[in-house]
Motif scaffolding. Sequence first.
Motif, PDB file in Angstrom:
ATOM      1  N   LEU A  87       0.834  -1.208   0.000  1.00  0.00           N
ATOM      2  CA  LEU A  87       0.000   0.000   0.000  1.00  0.00           C
ATOM      3  C   LEU A  87       0.868   1.257   0.000  1.00  0.00           C
ATOM      4  CD1 LEU A  87      -2.727  -1.084   2.608  1.00  0.00           C
ATOM      5  CD2 LEU A  87      -3.044  -0.837   0.138  1.00  0.00           C
ATOM      6  N   SER A  88       1.926   1.236   0.794  1.00  0.00           N
ATOM      7  CA  SER A  88       2.812   2.395   0.865  1.00  0.00           C
ATOM      8  C   SER A  88       3.411   2.704  -0.512  1.00  0.00           C
ATOM      9  CB  SER A  88       3.922   2.126   1.886  1.00  0.00           C
ATOM     10  OG  SER A  88       4.708   3.271   2.090  1.00  0.00           O
ATOM     11  N   PHE A  89       3.848   1.663  -1.214  1.00  0.00           N
ATOM     12  CA  PHE A  89       4.407   1.861  -2.564  1.00  0.00           C
ATOM     13  C   PHE A  89       3.336   2.401  -3.522  1.00  0.00           C
ATOM     14  CE2 PHE A  89       7.903  -1.611  -1.945  1.00  0.00           C
ATOM     15  CZ  PHE A  89       8.659  -0.712  -1.211  1.00  0.00           C
ATOM     16  N   CYS A  90       2.086   1.955  -3.353  1.00  0.00           N
ATOM     17  CA  CYS A  90       0.988   2.483  -4.191  1.00  0.00           C
ATOM     18  C   CYS A  90       0.859   3.993  -3.994  1.00  0.00           C
ATOM     19  CB  CYS A  90      -0.345   1.828  -3.823  1.00  0.00           C
ATOM     20  SG  CYS A  90      -0.472   0.097  -4.298  1.00  0.00           S
ATOM     21  N   TYR A  91       0.876   4.439  -2.741  1.00  0.00           N
ATOM     22  CA  TYR A  91       0.782   5.881  -2.469  1.00  0.00           C
ATOM     23  C   TYR A  91       1.905   6.622  -3.190  1.00  0.00           C
ATOM     24  CZ  TYR A  91      -2.770   5.859   1.291  1.00  0.00           C
ATOM     25  OH  TYR A  91      -3.936   5.775   2.015  1.00  0.00           O
ATOM     26  N   TYR A  92       3.118   6.061  -3.103  1.00  0.00           N
ATOM     27  CA  TYR A  92       4.260   6.731  -3.721  1.00  0.00           C
ATOM     28  C   TYR A  92       4.058   6.876  -5.224  1.00  0.00           C
ATOM     29  CZ  TYR A  92       8.997   8.180  -4.739  1.00  0.00           C
ATOM     30  OH  TYR A  92      10.074   8.911  -5.150  1.00  0.00           O
ATOM     31  N   ALA A  93       3.613   5.809  -5.862  1.00  0.00           N
ATOM     32  CA  ALA A  93       3.554   5.790  -7.333  1.00  0.00           C
ATOM     33  C   ALA A  93       2.339   6.520  -7.891  1.00  0.00           C
ATOM     34  CB  ALA A  93       3.552   4.343  -7.832  1.00  0.00           C
ATOM     35  N   PHE A  94       1.216   6.506  -7.161  1.00  0.00           N
ATOM     36  CA  PHE A  94      -0.049   6.891  -7.785  1.00  0.00           C
ATOM     37  C   PHE A  94      -0.727   8.142  -7.225  1.00  0.00           C
ATOM     38  CE2 PHE A  94      -0.043   2.061  -8.001  1.00  0.00           C
ATOM     39  CZ  PHE A  94       0.563   2.023  -9.245  1.00  0.00           C
ATOM     40  N   PHE A  95      -0.375   8.563  -6.014  1.00  0.00           N
ATOM     41  CA  PHE A  95      -1.142   9.635  -5.379  1.00  0.00           C
ATOM     42  C   PHE A  95      -0.281  10.854  -5.099  1.00  0.00           C
ATOM     43  CE2 PHE A  95      -3.366   5.747  -3.345  1.00  0.00           C
ATOM     44  CZ  PHE A  95      -4.143   5.549  -4.475  1.00  0.00           C
ATOM     45  N   GLU A  96      -0.739  12.027  -5.534  1.00  0.00           N
ATOM     46  CA  GLU A  96      -0.037  13.283  -5.197  1.00  0.00           C
ATOM     47  C   GLU A  96      -1.028  14.436  -5.146  1.00  0.00           C
ATOM     48  OE1 GLU A  96       2.980  14.107  -8.090  1.00  0.00           O
ATOM     49  OE2 GLU A  96       1.609  13.895  -9.774  1.00  0.00           O
ATOM     50  N   SER A  97      -0.756  15.381  -4.251  1.00  0.00           N
ATOM     51  CA  SER A  97      -1.721  16.443  -3.952  1.00  0.00           C
ATOM     52  C   SER A  97      -2.008  17.359  -5.134  1.00  0.00           C
ATOM     53  CB  SER A  97      -1.217  17.277  -2.780  1.00  0.00           C
ATOM     54  OG  SER A  97      -1.276  16.521  -1.605  1.00  0.00           O
ATOM     55  N   SER A  98      -1.047  17.521  -6.047  1.00  0.00           N
ATOM     56  CA  SER A  98      -1.277  18.456  -7.157  1.00  0.00           C
ATOM     57  C   SER A  98      -2.476  18.026  -7.995  1.00  0.00           C
ATOM     58  CB  SER A  98      -0.028  18.555  -8.026  1.00  0.00           C
ATOM     59  OG  SER A  98       0.239  17.307  -8.620  1.00  0.00           O
ATOM     60  N   GLN A  99      -2.848  16.752  -7.910  1.00  0.00           N
ATOM     61  CA  GLN A  99      -4.014  16.256  -8.654  1.00  0.00           C
ATOM     62  C   GLN A  99      -5.297  16.321  -7.836  1.00  0.00           C
ATOM     63  OE1 GLN A  99      -2.716  12.242  -9.390  1.00  0.00           O
ATOM     64  NE2 GLN A  99      -1.551  12.790 -11.230  1.00  0.00           N
ATOM     65  N   GLY A 100      -5.179  16.727  -6.569  1.00  0.00           N
ATOM     66  CA  GLY A 100      -6.343  16.732  -5.683  1.00  0.00           C
ATOM     67  C   GLY A 100      -6.113  15.793  -4.526  1.00  0.00           C
ATOM     68  N   PRO A 101      -7.083  15.708  -3.615  1.00  0.00           N
ATOM     69  CA  PRO A 101      -6.902  14.847  -2.444  1.00  0.00           C
ATOM     70  C   PRO A 101      -7.108  13.369  -2.779  1.00  0.00           C
ATOM     71  CG  PRO A 101      -9.077  15.851  -2.399  1.00  0.00           C
ATOM     72  CD  PRO A 101      -8.372  16.421  -3.607  1.00  0.00           C
ATOM     73  N   LEU A 102      -6.545  12.516  -1.934  1.00  0.00           N
ATOM     74  CA  LEU A 102      -6.871  11.086  -1.988  1.00  0.00           C
ATOM     75  C   LEU A 102      -8.196  10.883  -1.259  1.00  0.00           C
ATOM     76  CD1 LEU A 102      -5.992   8.111  -2.546  1.00  0.00           C
ATOM     77  CD2 LEU A 102      -4.952   8.139  -0.271  1.00  0.00           C
ATOM     78  N   LEU A 103      -9.074  10.082  -1.842  1.00  0.00           N
ATOM     79  CA  LEU A 103     -10.373   9.818  -1.217  1.00  0.00           C
ATOM     80  C   LEU A 103     -10.376   8.446  -0.545  1.00  0.00           C
ATOM     81  CD1 LEU A 103     -12.784  10.900  -4.143  1.00  0.00           C
ATOM     82  CD2 LEU A 103     -11.681  12.358  -2.395  1.00  0.00           C
TER      83      LEU A 103
END
Lengths: 356, 356
Positions: A87-103
């Motif tokens: 899961l931690s690696f998923c956050y690194y690769a796929f989620f970033e604030s410039s695109q908006g929040p993670l839901l």
Amino acid sequence: MFTKRFTNLSPYTPGEQPRDMKYIKLNTNENPYGPSPDITEFLKSMDADRLRLYPDPSSLRLRTVISEYYGVNAENIFTGNGSDEVLSFCYYAFFESSQGPLLFPEHTYSFYPVYTTFYGIDYFKVPLNRDYSINLEAFLKKDHYTGIIFPNPNAPTGMGIALGELDSFLSKVQKNRIVVIDEAYVDFGADSAVSLIGKYRNLLVVQTFSKSRSLAGARLGFAIGDGALIKALNTVKDSFNSYPVDAITQELGIIAIKDTDYFQKTVSEIIKVRDEVSNALLSLGWEVLPSAANFIFIRKDKVSGRRVYEWLKKKGILVRHFNQPGIEDFIRVTIGEKSDMKLFLDLISDYKQVDK
Amino acid sequence: MFTKRFTNLSPYTPGEQPRDMKYIKLNTNENPYGPSPDITEFLKSMDADRLRLYPDPSSLRLRTVISEYYGVNAENIFTGNGSDEVLSFCYYAFFESSQGPLLFPEHTYSFYPVYTTFYGIDYFKVPLNRDYSINLEAFLKKDHYTGIIFPNPNAPTGMGIALGELDSFLSKVQKNRIVVIDEAYVDFGADSAVSLIGKYRNLLVVQTFSKSRSLAGARLGFAIGDGALIKALNTVKDSFNSYPVDAITQELGIIAIKDTDYFQKTVSEIIKVRDEVSNALLSLGWEVLPSAANFIFIRKDKVSGRRVYEWLKKKGILVRHFNQPGIEDFIRVTIGEKSDMKLFLDLISDYKQVDK
């Protein structure tokens, strides 16, 4: 001395593991049965000499066995040091604030917000429905987000989402946003979304060997998804730690997947005991959320979740209480062995008197 | 679909593990001897049932045994999933570009720059001395940096730094900047800085069970340092993955530390073979950098490092060649079993003829 990112951390709190006395542990959703007996046999005859060599950094044999079990290719599987690392690696690769929040859901696995502090990602908690189920419609109403993550079944509620509902939801999510479905507890009766990974290239399913395969102590989790997503997770891994899955754990994972009989037998038994315990609690006047997991989330009118947790602990049974507005009345109870659950039921049926 | 930080990654390349034929592996600095025989005994009689439970997230018993061995307290020890993970957590907690670049030697462990891409940290490579030793004076000439990391002995040169020199260096480093000394190979003859952690609260020593304790396959590394630094590493761990060291590996680590006789015997044997091989190479006209590790870094006039690497591979021996300006003439050769090193010496003494 410390970095700014470090000072922003807000770490995860694992379920308590007190050492002051011997407890019946119904607090961390561990499996009451040991892993496949073939694992004992393997360890007995294992050649320890091989431990001098690095493990296969790509876990190829393990990934092949997992992929055959799920009817996908080895290129669709990523393995890590527990599903928490995956899961931690998923956050690194796929989620970033410039695109908006993670839901993610308002009440869910409490590591989700922790990862956002680790990587500096904004998040938005989507409220549950009034019956405590995940409100997928509410996710779809947001049009600015970096990605979506939720467990199925959800924790700590145990409530599952049906495959048709997941399919319909995924068809409406933006195609350039990753949806991670965390199926840590899926084997206990929820619908897996693995069959949808060919249809939705932005879907990643994460599973673990810690629960239904009784290997919490060995640390093994995996992701299933489109080859491009899996390749990305490998790039992240090789930038963080090339060998996260040790040589013994790779073997134990292979053995656990191959012993389908033992897996089905133990999972069925847990489901059976869960349903018996749920019915017994209902007849004692408890509310039990419908569970597709190896735990139940329960409350009772005029009973304080915190106080019943403390009372059970004094009596030698550990359950989990979440001190969060909205679910503070509940306790989460792992389904243990039949004899332990009988003790739990005997105790809890006495509770009313004691709490006065 | 992917994050900006992801697209900036430049992953590590582990030493090759080809499967096309059986090689003598002198390329990844693995120990030719298996781990302590007590480990085989432990695995034979292990109760696999315990694997259903999560491991101790703090590895307390293991940390206690390590701390007793090094004469420090358990609060001075942090354990992780290989020293690569421990190093990664150090970068997270201690290094950030706003304070200046991270300093490390020009030729060193190739994961150091990889971590900087993972966390977005600037770095500066400090050139080696002309004899290929680490130039500590040159580090001290920089007055703007976020921290310092170097291995002792250095890889791939194998050259060590004496304790007095380390002490003098640490006394001159800015007190609010962390110095990480990566002692992956220290047991093969270099001076450990562990005795200095009480004196320098900004010193962190990182070691591994992969080399001198023959447990590369089990994934176990640790850091030794001031309690405040160790506490910080725990906070990072609990924000990334609470249980990085599995239950079996915790036990194997305890056994490996306790079997000091076996440890000393195997380490001495490797040192003895290393010195014999070095002398034989010198008499064959090779230059051998003075090694305090379980590998040697060698070159010969008019011999191409790349070509001798390729020639040895064809003959069934894997060594490591680094295609980097400044060290491209060298090959790095792991010290294996005496019989394997004899084969290597026999081959390499023929090399001159073949290369023409």
